[in-house]
Design an enzyme around this catalytic site. Sequence first.
Site, short mmCIF file in Angstrom:
data_model
loop_
_atom_site.label_atom_id
_atom_site.label_comp_id
_atom_site.label_asym_id
_atom_site.label_seq_id
_atom_site.Cartn_x
_atom_site.Cartn_y
_atom_site.Cartn_z
N ASP A 130 4.76 76.55 19.70
CA ASP A 130 5.60 76.90 18.40
C ASP A 130 6.61 78.13 18.49
O ASP A 130 7.09 78.52 17.62
CB ASP A 130 4.63 77.60 17.10
CG ASP A 130 3.63 78.66 17.67
OD1 ASP A 130 3.73 78.75 18.95
OD2 ASP A 130 3.03 79.04 17.02
N CYS A 138 4.50 80.69 22.40
CA CYS A 138 3.51 80.22 23.48
C CYS A 138 3.37 81.29 24.55
O CYS A 138 2.33 81.42 24.91
CB CYS A 138 3.88 78.97 24.00
SG CYS A 138 5.35 78.66 24.78
N HIS A 189 7.17 75.39 28.39
CA HIS A 189 5.93 75.77 27.49
C HIS A 189 5.09 76.88 28.45
O HIS A 189 4.98 76.21 29.59
CB HIS A 189 5.15 74.35 27.11
CG HIS A 189 3.77 74.69 26.41
ND1 HIS A 189 3.79 75.43 25.03
CD2 HIS A 189 2.66 74.62 26.63
CE1 HIS A 189 2.65 75.59 24.63
NE2 HIS A 189 1.82 74.95 25.63
#
Length: 398
Positions: free
Chosen positions: A73, A76, A182
């Site tokens: 989101d 991370c 990510h």
Amino acid sequence: MSRKQAAKSRPGSGSRKAEAERKRDERAARRALAKERRNRPESGGGGGCEEEFVSFANQLQALGLKLREVPGDGNCLFRALGDQLEGHSRNHLKHRQETVDYMIKQREDFEPFVEDDIPFEKHVASLAKPGTFAGNDAIVAFARNHQLNVVIHQLNAPLWQIRGTEKSSVRELHIAYRYGEHYDSVRRINDNSEAPAHLQTDFQMLHQDESNKREKIKTKGMDSEDDLRDEVEDAVQKVCNATGCSDFNLIVQNLEAENYNIESAIIAVLRMNQGKRNNAEENLEPSGRVLKQCGPLWEEGGSGARIFGNQGLNEGRTENNKAQASPSEENKANKNQLAKVTNKQRREQQWMEKKKRQEERHRHKALESRGSHRDNNRSEAEANTQVTLVKTFAALNI
């Protein structure tokens, strides 16, 4: 008193509010994680992300680790660092703000790394907003602010260690960088708790292995040359002792011709010595041949027999018989000597092989006992500190 003031004044209302906020945050995290999984780009026509995830999981499993996923989101990085630091990711907003505050205080260290077309104030203001993706500058600031090291795992790549302090034996936070955008938390393979992670990279073992490899490569050539020279000298000495030959070049030539088979070289040297002795005996002309060349002088009824009697004739025949019998007897003696030398050499070689095997077994036992002692010390240290050592094959420091 209004209703809101009355609700605030009730006992336990603060804890219920915190619990409600925690649950709301968890639901938002689960929704963001599900949305992030649905929206992940699939490289190669589909299944690319799943294949990368499986490969990454297998890579970590080989090190005794696993991924603990956090929602993608935009928070991370701070969620993953919070999970490592505290055991959960609920304080990611606090970690974000503390990191931004540290960057502002240490502006001279971080401003040179901001993009040229973006002012530093705008960069940190954007980074302070929830959901803004954070990069390497935030990781460095977080590590320095907490005086620890951050270790980044990537697929098919060496570990990256971002040092927040020059001190040794400091705490490490392990995170995984995936999909090029990510971050996830890295945990022990059987760790499902909400306790802080205690992982420590065994860089000392890595450096020790590298130094050992370099030392082996450096000494391998010298050791092989020294061993070969010692073996040749030992073989020459054995052939010399067995044959009595002092000609070093002759022994080396026979060893090379016999492919350094010591027994074959001994036989070859003995044969050459025997040939030399036979040639010398032929050049000396034995007495029997002299008697034969004298012809009628020593025959029965000859002048020698009449003057000295038959005794001289018998002595001449006896001497001649001895001269004729000596080569066969000498050959037998040489064969017996060769058999004795060969048996002696075989026993000596067997004894040397047995001694070598005993030394090899003793060395293996010493190495095993040393390795078990080191493993016991390491297991005791892990039990006392509750730190899991993470093996690594390569590492890069920042």
